[in-house]
Design an enzyme around this catalytic site. Structure first.
Site, PDB file in Angstrom:
ATOM      1  N   GLN A 144     -14.862 -10.404  21.584  1.00  0.00           N
ATOM      2  CA  GLN A 144     -14.382 -11.220  22.702  1.00  0.00           C
ATOM      3  C   GLN A 144     -13.968 -12.613  22.222  1.00  0.00           C
ATOM      4  O   GLN A 144     -14.749 -13.299  21.566  1.00  0.00           O
ATOM      5  CB  GLN A 144     -15.452 -11.352  23.775  1.00  0.00           C
ATOM      6  CG  GLN A 144     -15.861 -10.031  24.416  1.00  0.00           C
ATOM      7  CD  GLN A 144     -17.075  -9.424  23.764  1.00  0.00           C
ATOM      8  OE1 GLN A 144     -17.329  -9.618  22.571  1.00  0.00           O
ATOM      9  NE2 GLN A 144     -17.859  -8.689  24.540  1.00  0.00           N
ATOM     10  N   GLN A 166      -9.186  -9.053  21.982  1.00  0.00           N
ATOM     11  CA  GLN A 166     -10.036  -8.672  23.111  1.00  0.00           C
ATOM     12  C   GLN A 166     -10.259  -9.864  24.044  1.00  0.00           C
ATOM     13  O   GLN A 166     -10.532 -10.976  23.602  1.00  0.00           O
ATOM     14  CB  GLN A 166     -11.387  -8.158  22.610  1.00  0.00           C
ATOM     15  CG  GLN A 166     -12.295  -7.666  23.728  1.00  0.00           C
ATOM     16  CD  GLN A 166     -13.566  -7.003  23.206  1.00  0.00           C
ATOM     17  OE1 GLN A 166     -13.702  -6.765  22.005  1.00  0.00           O
ATOM     18  NE2 GLN A 166     -14.484  -6.688  24.097  1.00  0.00           N
ATOM     19  N   ASP A 167     -10.102  -9.623  25.360  1.00  0.00           N
ATOM     20  CA  ASP A 167     -10.374 -10.642  26.392  1.00  0.00           C
ATOM     21  C   ASP A 167      -9.489 -11.885  26.236  1.00  0.00           C
ATOM     22  O   ASP A 167      -9.974 -13.018  26.291  1.00  0.00           O
ATOM     23  CB  ASP A 167     -11.850 -11.054  26.368  1.00  0.00           C
ATOM     24  CG  ASP A 167     -12.779  -9.922  26.760  1.00  0.00           C
ATOM     25  OD1 ASP A 167     -12.280  -8.844  27.116  1.00  0.00           O
ATOM     26  OD2 ASP A 167     -14.001 -10.116  26.712  1.00  0.00           O
ATOM     27  N   ASP A 188      -9.374  -4.864  27.242  1.00  0.00           N
ATOM     28  CA  ASP A 188      -9.605  -5.672  28.450  1.00  0.00           C
ATOM     29  C   ASP A 188      -8.958  -7.054  28.355  1.00  0.00           C
ATOM     30  O   ASP A 188      -9.565  -8.060  28.749  1.00  0.00           O
ATOM     31  CB  ASP A 188     -11.112  -5.846  28.700  1.00  0.00           C
ATOM     32  CG  ASP A 188     -11.850  -4.531  28.773  1.00  0.00           C
ATOM     33  OD1 ASP A 188     -11.228  -3.502  29.063  1.00  0.00           O
ATOM     34  OD2 ASP A 188     -13.077  -4.524  28.543  1.00  0.00           O
ATOM     35  N   ARG A 243      -9.843  -0.368  33.682  1.00  0.00           N
ATOM     36  CA  ARG A 243     -11.179   0.189  33.903  1.00  0.00           C
ATOM     37  C   ARG A 243     -11.967  -0.842  34.717  1.00  0.00           C
ATOM     38  O   ARG A 243     -11.786  -2.059  34.532  1.00  0.00           O
ATOM     39  CB  ARG A 243     -11.880   0.525  32.591  1.00  0.00           C
ATOM     40  CG  ARG A 243     -12.114  -0.641  31.640  1.00  0.00           C
ATOM     41  CD  ARG A 243     -12.923  -0.197  30.446  1.00  0.00           C
ATOM     42  NE  ARG A 243     -13.257  -1.300  29.542  1.00  0.00           N
ATOM     43  CZ  ARG A 243     -14.215  -1.241  28.612  1.00  0.00           C
ATOM     44  NH1 ARG A 243     -14.931  -0.142  28.464  1.00  0.00           N
ATOM     45  NH2 ARG A 243     -14.463  -2.275  27.834  1.00  0.00           N
TER      46      ARG A 243
END
Length: 340
Positions: A144, A166-167, A188, A243
């Site tokens: 993250q 990520q993120d 994500d 998701r």
């Protein structure tokens, strides 16, 4: 004409010419309140210095112009710094970047930064508007690592880029509008609870479980709305559209062109069958190789033309995120129109 008369005439001409010169050479008032330039040609050399210079609780809009340069700094727009406009000289050449990530040790606390604190840029003030700016987390594929953490309501981004893995982008309880932006990442890379309208944006996936991980509150009607967007990727069948980070995640794709980076199933329940009954996932008129109209999971909603009409900017963003919500008819285009 005698000499005295000639001299008087010459003197009069000089006075008139000086007056005209003064009028034509009078400097125009700058349309920017603050200029940021690394070479010292502006008011400040860093974006953070410019943010710090804005008076607290100022009601009228402050316009900050950022000259080309790579600004390696963690930038925070505080909660009482409202209605700030940040305009870059060139989106490809104005880059705000840093390399913190979740497990990296913060020298102040001697602990990891954690996900939310790993961001390069923190937007907490209300009414922020950015144009022609690149926000980057340069730490790479290390878990993250946020490029931007948006907590303030009524945030607008036009022709901006968001780079990370990520993120990449997080939005808390509030409303956001993205127009003509480019957003890239892996797992994500668009996540959070915000109500956000993505208008004509490009999403570039580097792979991972999903593009979105929404945590929309149950009482909020709209989460992520992607309208007339385009999805590209670094491979085939490398991700899903979303998701549910929380059970009532709300995400819709309308008139979006999808590459084969999207898996045929399209969506994921995050390993919890019960999420299928609560997650508010839908599509309308998806196109491209990645649309797979007959292979999507059975529990998402395929909108009709009439249902899709509800997902207009003015309708999606007109209601606050408060509980209970109330209508204030926020229209981000009114701010954008000021800087055409």
């Amino acid at each position: 004409m005698n000499k005295i008369t000639v001299l008087k005439y010459i003197l009069l001409c000089l006075i008139v010419s000086q007056s005209l010169f003064a009028q034509t050479s009078k400097p125009k008032k700058s349309k920017y309140n603050i200029v940021v330039a690394q070479d010292g040609s502006g008011n400040y050399k860093t974006v953070q210095e410019a943010f710090d210079a804005v008076p607290k609780l100022k009601s009228e809009r402050t316009v900050i112009f950022v000259k080309n340069g790579t600004y390696k700094e963690v930038v925070t727009l505080e909660t009482d710094k409202n209605n700030i406009t940040l305009i870059g000289e060139d989106v490809e050449k104005v880059i705000i970047t840093y390399d913190n990530y979740s497990s990296k040790i913060n020298p102040v606390t001697n602990k990891g930064y954690g996900t939310s604190n790993s961001s390069t840029c923190f937007i907490i003030g209300t009414g922020f508007y950015a144009k022609n700016i690149t926000f980057e987390n340069a730490s790479g594929p290390v878990g993250q690592a946020l490029a931007i953490n948006i907590q303030g309501d009524k945030a607008i981004f036009q022709n901006c880029k968001f780079l990370g893995f990520q993120d990449t982008m997080y939005g808390a309880d509030g409303r956001q509008y993205f127009r003509d932006c480019y957003i890239e990442g892996s797992t994500d890379f668009i996540f959070g609870s915000s109500t956000t309208f993505f208008d004509n944006c490009t999403l570039h996936t580097k792979g991972g479980s999903a593009i979105t991980a929404a945590s929309t509150k149950e009482y909020v009607n709209f989460g992520y709305v992607f309208s007339n967007c385009k999805i590209t990727g670094t491979g085939s069948h490398i991700t899903t559209l979303g998701r549910p980070w929380r059970p009532y995640a709300a995400v819709v794709f309308i008139n979006t062109e999808m590459s084969d980076a999207i898996k045929p199933a399209g969506w994921n329940n995050w390993g919890k069958v019960e999420n299928e009954a609560t997650a508010r996932y839908s599509e309308y008129n998806s196109s491209g190789i990645g649309a797979y109209p007959n292979e999507r999971v059975s529990w998402i909603k395929k909108l009709t033309a009439n249902q899709a009409k509800l997902y207009k900017v003015k309708n999606v963003l007109k209601t606050t995120y408060s509980n209970p919500p109330f209508v204030d008819n926020w229209n981000p285009n009114k701010v954008i129109d000021l800087y055409k």
